[in-house]
Design an enzyme around this catalytic site. Structure first.
Site, PDB file in Angstrom:
ATOM      1  N   ARG A 168      12.404  44.116  10.604  1.00  0.00           N
ATOM      2  CA  ARG A 168      13.094  43.233   9.653  1.00  0.00           C
ATOM      3  C   ARG A 168      13.848  44.091   8.643  1.00  0.00           C
ATOM      4  NH1 ARG A 168      10.597  38.253   6.089  1.00  0.00           N
ATOM      5  NH2 ARG A 168       9.358  39.852   5.070  1.00  0.00           N
ATOM      6  N   ASP A 449       4.202  38.958  -2.169  1.00  0.00           N
ATOM      7  CA  ASP A 449       5.329  39.841  -1.856  1.00  0.00           C
ATOM      8  C   ASP A 449       6.561  39.342  -2.598  1.00  0.00           C
ATOM      9  OD1 ASP A 449       6.248  37.683  -0.434  1.00  0.00           O
ATOM     10  OD2 ASP A 449       6.156  38.656   1.528  1.00  0.00           O
TER      11      ASP A 449
HETATM   12  C1  ACO Z   1       6.730  35.967   2.653  1.00  0.00           C
HETATM   13  C2  ACO Z   1       6.772  36.999   3.706  1.00  0.00           C
HETATM   14  O1  ACO Z   1       7.778  37.607   3.907  1.00  0.00           O
HETATM   15  S1  ACO Z   1       5.362  37.359   4.565  1.00  0.00           S
HETATM   16  C3  ACO Z   1       5.705  38.929   5.317  1.00  0.00           C
HETATM   17  C4  ACO Z   1       5.697  40.018   4.341  1.00  0.00           C
HETATM   18  N1  ACO Z   1       4.379  40.266   3.829  1.00  0.00           N
HETATM   19  C5  ACO Z   1       3.501  40.991   4.560  1.00  0.00           C
HETATM   20  O2  ACO Z   1       3.855  41.464   5.601  1.00  0.00           O
HETATM   21  C6  ACO Z   1       2.109  41.174   4.054  1.00  0.00           C
HETATM   22  C7  ACO Z   1       1.456  42.361   4.702  1.00  0.00           C
HETATM   23  N2  ACO Z   1       0.124  42.541   4.218  1.00  0.00           N
HETATM   24  C8  ACO Z   1      -0.225  43.519   3.376  1.00  0.00           C
HETATM   25  O3  ACO Z   1       0.628  44.264   2.922  1.00  0.00           O
HETATM   26  C9  ACO Z   1      -1.677  43.695   3.060  1.00  0.00           C
HETATM   27  O4  ACO Z   1      -2.462  42.923   3.910  1.00  0.00           O
HETATM   28  C10 ACO Z   1      -2.087  43.331   1.615  1.00  0.00           C
HETATM   29  C11 ACO Z   1      -1.302  44.180   0.622  1.00  0.00           C
HETATM   30  C12 ACO Z   1      -1.807  41.871   1.330  1.00  0.00           C
HETATM   31  C13 ACO Z   1      -3.574  43.597   1.463  1.00  0.00           C
HETATM   32  O5  ACO Z   1      -3.773  44.924   1.821  1.00  0.00           O
HETATM   33  P1  ACO Z   1      -5.140  45.698   1.499  1.00  0.00           P
HETATM   34  O6  ACO Z   1      -5.524  45.437   0.097  1.00  0.00           O
HETATM   35  O7  ACO Z   1      -4.962  47.116   1.933  1.00  0.00           O
HETATM   36  O8  ACO Z   1      -6.154  44.947   2.435  1.00  0.00           O
HETATM   37  P2  ACO Z   1      -7.508  45.492   3.000  1.00  0.00           P
HETATM   38  O9  ACO Z   1      -8.135  46.473   2.072  1.00  0.00           O
HETATM   39  O10 ACO Z   1      -8.322  44.314   3.365  1.00  0.00           O
HETATM   40  O11 ACO Z   1      -7.064  46.242   4.321  1.00  0.00           O
HETATM   41  C14 ACO Z   1      -7.987  46.701   5.283  1.00  0.00           C
HETATM   42  C15 ACO Z   1      -7.256  47.557   6.267  1.00  0.00           C
HETATM   43  O12 ACO Z   1      -6.285  46.741   6.945  1.00  0.00           O
HETATM   44  C16 ACO Z   1      -4.999  47.328   6.820  1.00  0.00           C
HETATM   45  N3  ACO Z   1      -4.013  46.258   6.709  1.00  0.00           N
HETATM   46  C17 ACO Z   1      -4.007  45.212   5.843  1.00  0.00           C
HETATM   47  N4  ACO Z   1      -2.922  44.448   6.062  1.00  0.00           N
HETATM   48  C18 ACO Z   1      -2.248  45.009   7.095  1.00  0.00           C
HETATM   49  C19 ACO Z   1      -1.045  44.663   7.759  1.00  0.00           C
HETATM   50  N5  ACO Z   1      -0.344  43.587   7.421  1.00  0.00           N
HETATM   51  N6  ACO Z   1      -0.629  45.481   8.749  1.00  0.00           N
HETATM   52  C20 ACO Z   1      -1.349  46.579   9.090  1.00  0.00           C
HETATM   53  N7  ACO Z   1      -2.480  46.941   8.490  1.00  0.00           N
HETATM   54  C21 ACO Z   1      -2.927  46.171   7.494  1.00  0.00           C
HETATM   55  C22 ACO Z   1      -5.067  48.138   5.562  1.00  0.00           C
HETATM   56  O13 ACO Z   1      -4.048  49.128   5.585  1.00  0.00           O
HETATM   57  C23 ACO Z   1      -6.461  48.690   5.628  1.00  0.00           C
HETATM   58  O14 ACO Z   1      -6.458  49.783   6.527  1.00  0.00           O
HETATM   59  P3  ACO Z   1      -7.465  51.036   6.400  1.00  0.00           P
HETATM   60  O15 ACO Z   1      -8.851  50.482   6.606  1.00  0.00           O
HETATM   61  O16 ACO Z   1      -7.036  51.953   7.480  1.00  0.00           O
HETATM   62  O17 ACO Z   1      -7.292  51.624   5.041  1.00  0.00           O
HETATM   63  O1  LIG Z   2       9.826  35.863   4.836  1.00  0.00           O
HETATM   64  C1  LIG Z   2       9.073  34.937   4.814  1.00  0.00           C
HETATM   65  C2  LIG Z   2       8.976  34.026   3.732  1.00  0.00           C
HETATM   66  O2  LIG Z   2       8.101  33.148   3.777  1.00  0.00           O
HETATM   67  O3  LIG Z   2       9.771  34.185   2.796  1.00  0.00           O
HETATM   68 MG    MG Z   3      11.201  35.806   3.113  1.00  0.00          MG
END
Ligand code: ACO
Ligand SMILES: O=CC(=O)O
Ligand code: MG
Length: 536
Positions: A168, A449
């Site tokens: 993206r 986010d």
């Molecule tokens: C509105 C939109 O656009 S939605 C799309 C955009 N938003 C996203 O993609 C959200 C992605 N998610 C994240 O960034 C994270 O899940 C967060 C920031 C919300 C929480 O992250 P953390 O606080 O690190 O969660 P947590 O401690 O439970 O993570 C556990 C493990 O999972 C991993 N993890 C958590 N989320 C993700 C993910 N989305 N992708 C890959 N790995 C992940 C962490 O890196 C961590 O790894 P580690 O054990 O090797 O250190």
């Molecule tokens: O990118 C996704 C959204 O919900 O915004």
């Molecule tokens: Mg969006």
């Protein structure tokens, strides 16, 4: 159509290029970027200006509508979008996340079908983040990304097929100020697209996949046409057939929802489907009608997927996609696993489950998860209710959704003091972390986010602007809301690291929530805080 690409321009890289970055910012790749810029910057600027003109119309009381000039495209039931690219037929669960190296490995190791590697809502576009993100994806495509962090080894698993990678890029509105062409900054979207495509397209094809993208924050079918032209020039340039790329378009603006057929049509040789980007959709609902007192929404928590205007959007998106034979992807529940509190976690998981169930039953062909801990839950639900790879073959009659349904501002719920405080907290905490280069944060056990924070910021602006009152009877005037902000600021700074950015963040937020300044997008508002340019 024959598209004549522009000659290569003079490019200048104003960000630091270390050894690792030099394998991405090669002379050839930079020349390609300069060609994209020269070919498309004029149109991008024109289209951004169209956005400004449209906002003036909404401010004057007009409401978006289906376009009369494209009625034929909507009414012609014969044409279809492209078939899914290799690796994209079954997308029942997609994980999303920023392109941080550790998260790329964790996402690819998750038991999901696709991974949306994000340069957008969940990534602060610092120069380091965007360039390192490209390095990480370059290495991930080639399966050479294993590394050690402290005690922990991050290794790609080899015991099953890895999820299909989808990149993206940033949206059309943002610039990448660290890369100039003929003295002007390149578009962030072209920078992200160009580097990922240039380095990885052929490698992905050789591995039986393809160059796949998510297109965010599109506001019209003409903006989709611009992407289609970019795709054609790019494919011609590296010598792969037109129609190889797949772009899945996030329908996350109120103007785009009125042009979904037209967007698929413009991209028909490259379309990977549409996705319900619910958070930005809510954000733009508030944003474009922000000057109208009849569009005031209650607390963020009340604006969920079942409220009338969101329900109408989902129905129309699914039926439009299926009529054209393309995927209708679901979106993101903001809940994430809660550690150390079983009861709260069970409640959060039940909510995610309900959300995914509603999506699959509505007809979505797949969904998003924000965290690896949610993958199996989403998969189980889709496996149960969607035993086939997708359900694009389900061709219900076109949903009878009207303009009034899509623009219905009636949402039951209240503005509460708690809702106001939560919005302020989300803005302060999210924006402060964003300035420090972290584009996605867990706040109150929710994934926050750029899109979710935009909802919070815009609600505050709107409530103050129109002097809304809370259910408790407090009028949300400037003084009162600024007082709440100062209270939270004091509390946050008292427990934060010495080099925190809360004061700086509050300086931006004060202007943004007093109903006066309103910046179109948070990343634009804060971008100067993250630039690290050498002088040109
Ligand atoms: C509105 C939109 O656009 S939605 C799309 C955009 N938003 C996203 O993609 C959200 C992605 N998610 C994240 O960034 C994270 O899940 C967060 C920031 C919300 C929480 O992250 P953390 O606080 O690190 O969660 P947590 O401690 O439970 O993570 C556990 C493990 O999972 C991993 N993890 C958590 N989320 C993700 C993910 N989305 N992708 C890959 N790995 C992940 C962490 O890196 C961590 O790894 P580690 O054990 O090797 O250190
Ligand atoms: O990118 C996704 C959204 O919900 O915004
Ligand atoms: Mg969006």
């Amino acid at each position: 159509m024959v598209l004549v690409p522009h000659r290569p321009g003079q490019f200048q890289v104003l960000g630091e290029v270390n050894d690792a970055a030099s394998k991405i910012l090669t002379e050839e790749a930079c020349q390609f970027l300069s060609i994209l810029h020269g070919s498309f910057e004029g149109t991008r600027r024109d289209l951004l200006y169209q956005r400004v003109l449209k906002q003036k119309r909404w401010d004057a009381g007009e409401r978006p509508d289906f376009l009369p000039e494209t009625k034929d495209i909507r009414e012609d039931g014969r044409w279809r979008g492209a078939a899914p690219g290799p690796g994209l037929a079954n997308r029942r669960v997609e994980i999303t996340g920023p392109t941080d190296r550790k998260m790329v490995v964790n996402a690819l190791n998750s038991k999901v079908y696709a991974y949306m590697a994000d340069f957008e809502d969940s990534l602060t576009p610092t120069w380091n983040n965007v360039v390192q993100g490209q390095i990480n994806l370059f290495d991930a495509v080639r399966r050479q990304i294993d590394f050690t962090l402290g005690e922990k080894e991050y290794k790609l698993r080899t015991d099953r097929t890895l999820p299909t990678l989808i990149c993206r890029t940033r949206g059309w509105h943002l610039n990448e100020e660290h890369f100039l062409v003929d003295g002007a900054p390149i578009s962030g979207a072209l920078f992200d697209f160009g580097l990922y495509f240039f380095h990885n397209a052929k490698e992905l094809i050789a591995r039986g996949l393809g160059p796949y993208f998510y297109i965010p924050k599109l506001e019209s079918h003409l903006e989709a046409r611009l992407w289609n032209d970019v795709y054609n020039v790019a494919q011609d340039f590296i010598g792969i057939p037109r129609g190889t790329i797949r772009g899945t378009v996030l329908i996350e603006t109120i103007t785009a929802v009125f042009e979904m057929d037209e967007i698929i049509y413009e991209l028909r040789d490259h379309i990977g489907g549409l996705n319900c980007g619910r958070w930005d959709y809510i954000f733009t609902f508030i944003k474009i009608f922000r000057n109208r007192p009849d569009f005031i929404l209650p607390d963020r928590i009340d604006v969920n997927m079942t409220v009338p205007f969101m329900d109408a959007y989902v129905k129309l998106l699914i039926s439009t996609c299926h009529r054209r034979g393309v995927h209708a992807m679901g979106g993101m529940a903001a809940l994430i696993p809660i550690k150390n509190d079983e009861e709260a976690n069970a409640k959060a998981m039940a909510n995610v489950k309900a959300d995914k169930l509603r999506e699959v039953l509505a007809g979505h062909d797949g969904t998003w998860v924000a965290h690896p801990g949610l993958a199996s839950l989403a998969e189980e639900i889709f496996n149960t209710y969607m035993p086939t790879a997708n359900q694009t073959f389900r061709r219900p009659p076109l949903a009878q959704v009207t303009r009034d349904d899509l623009l219905n501002p009636n949402v039951s719920g209240n503005i509460t003091l708690d809702g106001v405080k939560k919005n302020i907290q989300v803005c302060l905490v999210y924006m402060e972390a964003w300035i420090r280069g972290i584009g996605c944060s867990p706040i109150n056990f929710l994934m926050e986010d750029a899109a979710t924070a935009e909802v919070s910021r815009s609600q505050l602006w709107q409530w103050v602007r129109h002097g809304a009152s809370t259910v408790e009877g407090t009028r949300l005037d400037k003084q009162f809301v600024l007082g709440l902000l100062d209270e939270q600021l004091a509390s946050l700074t008292s427990s934060a690291a010495a080099d925190n950015k809360f004061e700086l963040t509050a300086g931006y937020l004060r202007k943004e929530i007093t109903g006066e300044d309103y910046c179109g997008f948070l990343p634009e508002l804060l971008y100067n805080e993250i630039t690290t340019k050498k002088s040109a």
